[in-house]
Motif scaffolding. Structure first.
Motif, PDB file in Angstrom:
ATOM      1  N   THR A 200       2.689   3.515   0.346  1.00 22.23           N
ATOM      2  CA  THR A 200       1.997   2.238   0.532  1.00 22.23           C
ATOM      3  C   THR A 200       0.592   2.491   1.068  1.00 22.23           C
ATOM      4  OG1 THR A 200       4.101   1.161   1.045  1.00 22.23           O
ATOM      5  CG2 THR A 200       2.085  -0.004   1.681  1.00 22.23           C
ATOM      6  N   GLY A 201      -0.392   1.818   0.470  1.00 25.11           N
ATOM      7  CA  GLY A 201      -1.767   2.038   0.892  1.00 25.11           C
ATOM      8  C   GLY A 201      -2.269   3.367   0.377  1.00 25.11           C
ATOM      9  N   SER A 202      -2.411   4.341   1.266  1.00 28.29           N
ATOM     10  CA  SER A 202      -2.831   5.678   0.871  1.00 28.29           C
ATOM     11  C   SER A 202      -1.951   6.689   1.579  1.00 28.29           C
ATOM     12  CB  SER A 202      -4.300   5.918   1.219  1.00 28.29           C
ATOM     13  OG  SER A 202      -4.508   5.845   2.628  1.00 28.29           O
ATOM     14  N   GLY A 203      -1.860   7.868   1.014  1.00 37.60           N
ATOM     15  CA  GLY A 203      -1.054   8.919   1.608  1.00 37.60           C
ATOM     16  C   GLY A 203      -0.639   9.931   0.560  1.00 37.60           C
ATOM     17  N   SER A 204       0.163  10.902   0.979  1.00 36.24           N
ATOM     18  CA  SER A 204       0.615  11.939   0.057  1.00 36.24           C
ATOM     19  C   SER A 204       2.027  12.355   0.420  1.00 36.24           C
ATOM     20  CB  SER A 204      -0.315  13.154   0.109  1.00 36.24           C
ATOM     21  OG  SER A 204      -0.270  13.780   1.378  1.00 36.24           O
TER      22      SER A 204
ATOM     23  N   SER B 261       4.145  17.215  -5.942  1.00 33.30           N
ATOM     24  CA  SER B 261       3.351  16.443  -4.982  1.00 33.30           C
ATOM     25  C   SER B 261       2.795  15.208  -5.680  1.00 33.30           C
ATOM     26  CB  SER B 261       2.199  17.283  -4.407  1.00 33.30           C
ATOM     27  OG  SER B 261       1.286  17.642  -5.429  1.00 33.30           O
ATOM     28  N   ASN B 262       2.490  14.184  -4.882  1.00 27.21           N
ATOM     29  CA  ASN B 262       1.926  12.955  -5.441  1.00 27.21           C
ATOM     30  C   ASN B 262       1.138  12.230  -4.355  1.00 27.21           C
ATOM     31  OD1 ASN B 262       1.303  11.011  -7.282  1.00 27.21           O
ATOM     32  ND2 ASN B 262       3.288   9.998  -7.251  1.00 27.21           N
ATOM     33  N   GLN B 263       0.055  11.579  -4.782  1.00 31.83           N
ATOM     34  CA  GLN B 263      -0.771  10.792  -3.875  1.00 31.83           C
ATOM     35  C   GLN B 263      -0.954   9.362  -4.365  1.00 31.83           C
ATOM     36  OE1 GLN B 263      -4.466  12.918  -3.498  1.00 31.83           O
ATOM     37  NE2 GLN B 263      -3.587  14.541  -2.241  1.00 31.83           N
TER      38      GLN B 263
ATOM     39  N   GLY C 137       5.384  14.386   4.352  1.00 32.66           N
ATOM     40  CA  GLY C 137       4.702  13.112   4.086  1.00 32.66           C
ATOM     41  C   GLY C 137       3.517  12.934   5.005  1.00 32.66           C
ATOM     42  N   LYS C 138       2.387  12.546   4.433  1.00 33.62           N
ATOM     43  CA  LYS C 138       1.172  12.332   5.221  1.00 33.62           C
ATOM     44  C   LYS C 138       0.602  10.950   4.898  1.00 33.62           C
ATOM     45  CE  LYS C 138      -0.068  17.240   5.098  1.00 33.62           C
ATOM     46  NZ  LYS C 138      -1.106  18.230   4.682  1.00 33.62           N
ATOM     47  N   PRO C 139       0.749   9.963   5.788  1.00 37.22           N
ATOM     48  CA  PRO C 139       0.140   8.650   5.530  1.00 37.22           C
ATOM     49  C   PRO C 139      -1.371   8.729   5.653  1.00 37.22           C
ATOM     50  CG  PRO C 139       1.099   8.712   7.723  1.00 37.22           C
ATOM     51  CD  PRO C 139       1.487   9.999   7.059  1.00 37.22           C
TER      52      PRO C 139
ATOM     53  N   GLY D 294      -1.981   0.100   7.652  1.00 34.31           N
ATOM     54  CA  GLY D 294      -0.811  -0.251   6.855  1.00 34.31           C
ATOM     55  C   GLY D 294      -0.321   0.837   5.931  1.00 34.31           C
ATOM     56  N   SER D 295      -0.957   2.003   5.939  1.00 38.62           N
ATOM     57  CA  SER D 295      -0.524   3.092   5.063  1.00 38.62           C
ATOM     58  C   SER D 295       0.770   3.714   5.569  1.00 38.62           C
ATOM     59  CB  SER D 295      -1.610   4.163   4.981  1.00 38.62           C
ATOM     60  OG  SER D 295      -2.757   3.668   4.337  1.00 38.62           O
ATOM     61  N   SER D 296       1.662   4.020   4.664  1.00 43.42           N
ATOM     62  CA  SER D 296       2.925   4.646   5.044  1.00 43.42           C
ATOM     63  C   SER D 296       3.495   5.411   3.860  1.00 43.42           C
ATOM     64  CB  SER D 296       3.940   3.592   5.514  1.00 43.42           C
ATOM     65  OG  SER D 296       4.294   2.734   4.440  1.00 43.42           O
ATOM     66  N   VAL D 297       4.385   6.347   4.183  1.00 41.58           N
ATOM     67  CA  VAL D 297       5.131   7.110   3.184  1.00 41.58           C
ATOM     68  C   VAL D 297       6.608   6.963   3.531  1.00 41.58           C
ATOM     69  CG1 VAL D 297       5.543   9.355   2.149  1.00 41.58           C
ATOM     70  CG2 VAL D 297       3.228   8.744   2.888  1.00 41.58           C
ATOM     71  N   ALA D 298       7.427   6.525   2.576  1.00 45.00           N
ATOM     72  CA  ALA D 298       8.839   6.267   2.835  1.00 45.00           C
ATOM     73  C   ALA D 298       9.712   6.953   1.790  1.00 45.00           C
ATOM     74  CB  ALA D 298       9.118   4.762   2.833  1.00 45.00           C
ATOM     75  N   ILE D 299      10.895   7.383   2.201  1.00 41.66           N
ATOM     76  CA  ILE D 299      11.877   8.001   1.311  1.00 41.66           C
ATOM     77  C   ILE D 299      13.171   7.194   1.394  1.00 41.66           C
ATOM     78  CG2 ILE D 299      13.263  10.051   0.858  1.00 41.66           C
ATOM     79  CD1 ILE D 299      11.015  11.724   2.015  1.00 41.66           C
TER      80      ILE D 299
END
Length: 608
Positions: free
Chosen positions: A43-47, A65-67, A93-95, A100-105
Motif C-alpha cells: 500500500t502506498g510505496s514500499g518493497s 522482489s517487487n515494488q 518488507g520495507k514500507p 500510510g505506506s505498508s507491506v502486508a502478507i
C-alpha cells in the motif's frame, strides 16, 4: 510492517532510519522441486523481497522482489529448485516514507511441484490470471455449477462435474479477432523440459487456440497451435479431452500464455485443464547447444603496449590481423558452432582494437543461416582503436539453425591493425534480463554496500571510468566492460605511506571455506601496496598482499579463507614513493564454498 513512529527525523537532522520487517522460515528440506506462493499487498510505496539462505553462504540468494503498489491482495509464485542441503526462506518488507505506506502478507504456502503446474482445483488457481478483455475472458468451469450452458464438460482431473477447469466462450465476442489470454506465473529460475496440458475445442473454424511464452520485455514466442482435430461440437455431445505435449525452454524469466482468438460470437469454446511440467524433454531433439572446438590462440605477456588477456591478465586470447602478416584479402573470419533455430540468444564477448585508422570495418558480427548461407549483420562496433578490452552483449533471434561469425576487414595493408577477442559466450535468453548476483560488485551502479573507512585511513577510494588523471599509472578503463566504472586510490594528494580503506558490509560466518575473487590493477613506477584483510571484531588479519608495480593489465586474484563468526573484508591501498602509484580494484565476488581449482594462480588458505 507499517510506516510508523520509527520513521523519524530528529531536530539535529539525523538521517531517517530505514524500517524493515524480516520473516525467517524454519529450516526446509526440499529434495524435490517445490513452489512457494505468497499472497501480499503493498500500500502506498514500499518493497517486498524473498531470498534463500543456505548454510555456509555469506549472502542470501534473491528469489523474487517487487515494488509495485496494489489495490488488493496479489499472488506471486516462485520456484524452489531441488536441493540436497537444507535452507531457509527470508522475506524482507520495507514500507516507503510516504504516509500510510505498508507491506502486508496474507498467506505463505509451499507445495510440491512446479509453479507452472495446475489442475485449477484450488481457489488461488496456482497464480494463473486472466488478462481482462471487455468481451471474452477465461472463467472457472465445473464445480457442479452450470454457467451459460447446461452441456459443460466434465473436468479432466476427476472426470466429473465437481472438478474444475478453465474455459473461454465466444458468446460475447463483438469484433473480429477477440482475444482471451490466460497467463501463468512468471518463471523465476531456468527451466527446460516438457509442458503438458489437456484441452477441448469446439467450432475449430471459428477460433484459434495457441500457446506462447512471453518474457519480461513483453516479447512473444509461439510454442504450439491447435490444428484440426475433427472434434464434435459441445452442442451435440460432450467432447473428449485432448492431450498436448510441447518442449519448453525457459533459461530466462517467461510466462506461459494460453491464448484463444475468436472471429465471431459463433466461434465456439475452448477448455483447459491439468497443466503439468517434466524436466525431461517431450521429444528426443532437445536443441541443446553443442560445444565447439577451440580455435588457435595466442598469449602475450602484458607490457606497456598490450594489456594481456581479459580473463586473468596473464592468459590466452584470439588475435587476428597481425600487422606483420595480414591474412590473404585482409579479411579474418571466426565461425562459431551451429545454434538451434527458433530461439533467442545472448552473445557476450570482449574485443580490443589496435592500429586501425578507420574502425567501421575493423570488427563486425554476422548471423549466418545454415540452410541458405545468407548473412545478417547483428553488431558492429563504433569504438575508437583504444587498445583496451571492451565488453559487449548482443541479443538476437533466429528462425532456423545459424552460426555466429566474427569478421574483421582491413581496408589496405597500411590501415590494418590487430583485433583481439576473449571470453566469448553464447547463452539462451535475453541479455537485458540478467541481474547482479549477491556478493558480486562491478561498481557500475554504486558501491554495492561497500563503505569508506573514515577512522583508520587518510583518503577515500574513488569511483571512476576511463583512465586515471596521472600519466603512466592506473588503468585505461575498467575490467568489467572497458567503458564502465572501477574504484581506485588517487595517489597525487596523498603522502607516501598513507592509505585508503574500503569495508564490505558485515558477512555471516561459516564453518566451511569461503572464496573472495577480484581484479586489481597496479601499474606505475611508484606503486605502493594493496592488501586484503579480514576484520573480525576490530582486529585485522592479513589474507592477501601485493607490493610494487605488477602489470599494465588487470590481474585476477583469489583468496580462500574460513571464518566462523561475523566479519568484514577490507581492501587497503597504500601510496608508494611517487604520484605514479594509482591502485585500482574491480569485479569483486564473495561466495560460499572453496575457490574454483581451475584458476591460473594459487590461493591463500587461511583460517581465522
Amino acid at each position: 510492517m507499517d510506516d510508523n513512529q520509527d520513521d523519524e527525523t530528529g531536530a539535529d537532522d539525523r538521517p531517517q532510519r530505514e524500517i524493515m520487517g524480516v520473516l525467517l522460515s524454519p529450516a526446509l528440506e526440499q529434495s524435490e522441486w517445490s513452489c512457494l506462493r505468497l499472497v501480499y499487498q503493498i500500500t502506498g510505496s514500499g518493497s517486498l523481497e524473498v531470498l534463500q539462505r543456505s548454510e555456509g553462504k555469506s549472502f542470501d540468494k534473491p528469489l523474487w522482489s517487487n515494488q509495485a503498489p496494489s489495490d488488493s491482495w496479489v499472488i506471486s509464485s516462485m520456484d524452489l529448485q531441488n536441493n540436497t542441503e537444507s535452507y531457509r526462506v527470508v522475506i524482507e518488507g520495507k514500507p516507503g516514507r510516504s504516509p500510510g505506506s505498508s507491506v502486508a502478507i496474507f498467506e505463505i504456502h509451499i507445495s510440491p511441484g512446479y509453479c507452472l503446474e495446475c489442475d485449477f482445483e484450488e481457489s488461488h488457481l496456482c497464480g494463473y490470471s486472466n488478462q481482462w478483455n471487455a468481451n471474452v475472458n477465461w472463467y472457472v468451469g465445473g464445480g457442479g455449477v452450470q454457467v451459460l450452458h447446461n452441456n459443460m464438460p466434465n473436468d479432466h482431473t476427476y472426470n466429473n462435474w465437481t472438478g474444475h477447469f478453465m474455459y473461454v466462450d465466444s458468446i460475447y465476442a463483438k469484433t473480429f479477432k477477440e482475444v482471451a489470454k490466460l497467463v501463468s506465473p512468471m518463471t523465476t529460475v531456468p527451466m527446460s523440459g516438457c509442458l503438458s496440458f489437456q484441452y477441448q475445442r469446439s467450432e475449430e473454424r471459428g477460433n484459434l487456440f495457441s500457446v506462447f511464452t512471453r518474457d519480461r520485455l513483453g516479447q512473444y514466442q509461439e510454442l504450439w497451435r491447435a490444428g484440426s482435430e475433427n472434434q464434435s461440437s459441445w452442442s451435440e455431445m460432450l467432447g473428449e479431452w485432448i492431450p498436448v505435449q510441447v518442449d519448453l525452454r525457459a533459461p530466462y524469466s517467461v510466462q506461459v500464455v494460453f491464448e484463444v482468438a475468436f472471429n465471431s460470437p459463433r466461434g465456439g469454446r475452448v477448455a483447459l485443464d491439468d497443466i503439468s511440467f517434466s524436466p525431461e524433454f517431450c521429444s528426443t531433439d532437445t536443441g541443446e547447444l553443442r560445444p565447439s572446438t577451440p580455435p588457435s590462440r595466442v598469449s602475450v605477456k602484458p607490457n606497456i603496449f598490450r594489456n594481456g588477456d581479459h580473463t586473468t591478465g596473464a592468459g590466452s586470447f584470439l588475435l587476428a590481423h597481425s600487422r606483420l602478416s595480414p591474412h590473404s584479402g585482409y579479411v579474418s573470419r571466426l565461425n562459431g558452432p551451429t545454434l538451434p533455430g527458433n530461439m533467442k540468444y545472448c552473445l557476450s564477448f570482449y574485443f580490443s582494437l589496435r592500429g586501425f585508422n578507420q574502425t567501421d570495418q575493423a570488427l563486425a558480427v554476422y548471423l549466418q543461416q545454415q540452410q541458405s548461407g545468407s548473412q545478417e549483420k547483428i553488431w558492429t562496433q563504433g569504438e575508437k582503436s583504444r587498445g583496451i578490452w571492451i565488453g559487449t552483449e548482443v541479443t538476437f533471434q533466429t528462425s532456423q539453425p545459424a552460426k555466429v561469425v566474427f569478421i574483421s576487414t582491413c581496408r589496405s595493408f597500411w590501415d590494418c591493425g590487430s583485433v583481439a577477442l576473449d571470453d566469448i559466450s553464447v547463452s539462451l535468453g535475453d541479455c537485458l534480463l540478467s541481474f547482479s548476483l549477491p556478493g558480486h560488485c562491478d561498481f557500475e551502479t554504486g558501491l554495492c554496500g561497500y563503505t569508506q573507512d573514515k577512522e583508520l585511513d587518510s583518503a577515500d577510494w574513488e569511483r571512476r571510468r576511463g583512465p586515471t588523471p596521472t600519466s603512466y599509472t592506473g588503468p585505461r578503463g575498467d575490467h568489467t566492460t572497458g567503458l564502465g566504472y572501477y574504484l581506485y586510490m588517487e595517489a597525487s594528494p596523498m603522502l607516501p605511506g598513507q592509505s585508503a580503506r574500503l569495508l564490505s558490509r558485515p558477512l555471516r560466518g561459516s564453518r566451511g571455506p569461503q572464496c573472495l575473487r577480484f581484479f586489481y590493477h597496479m601499474y606505475g613506477s611508484g606503486t605502493g601496496q594493496l592488501s586484503v584483510y579480514l576484520d573480525k571484531g576490530g582486529s585485522d588479519v592479513l589474507l592477501w598482499q601485493r607490493s610494487g608495480e605488477q602489470s599494465i593489465a588487470w590481474l585476477r586474484a583469489r583468496v580462500e579463507y574460513q571464518c566462523d563468526s561475523q566479519h568484514q573484508i577490507v581492501f587497503e591501498a597504500n601510496r608508494g614513493s611517487s604520484v605514479r602509484s594509482d591502485i585500482a580494484i574491480d569485479d569483486i565476488v564473495l561466495e560460499g564454498g572453496p575457490c574454483p581449482e581451475d584458476e591460473s594462480c594459487r590461493s591463500s588458505q587461511l583460517a581465522v
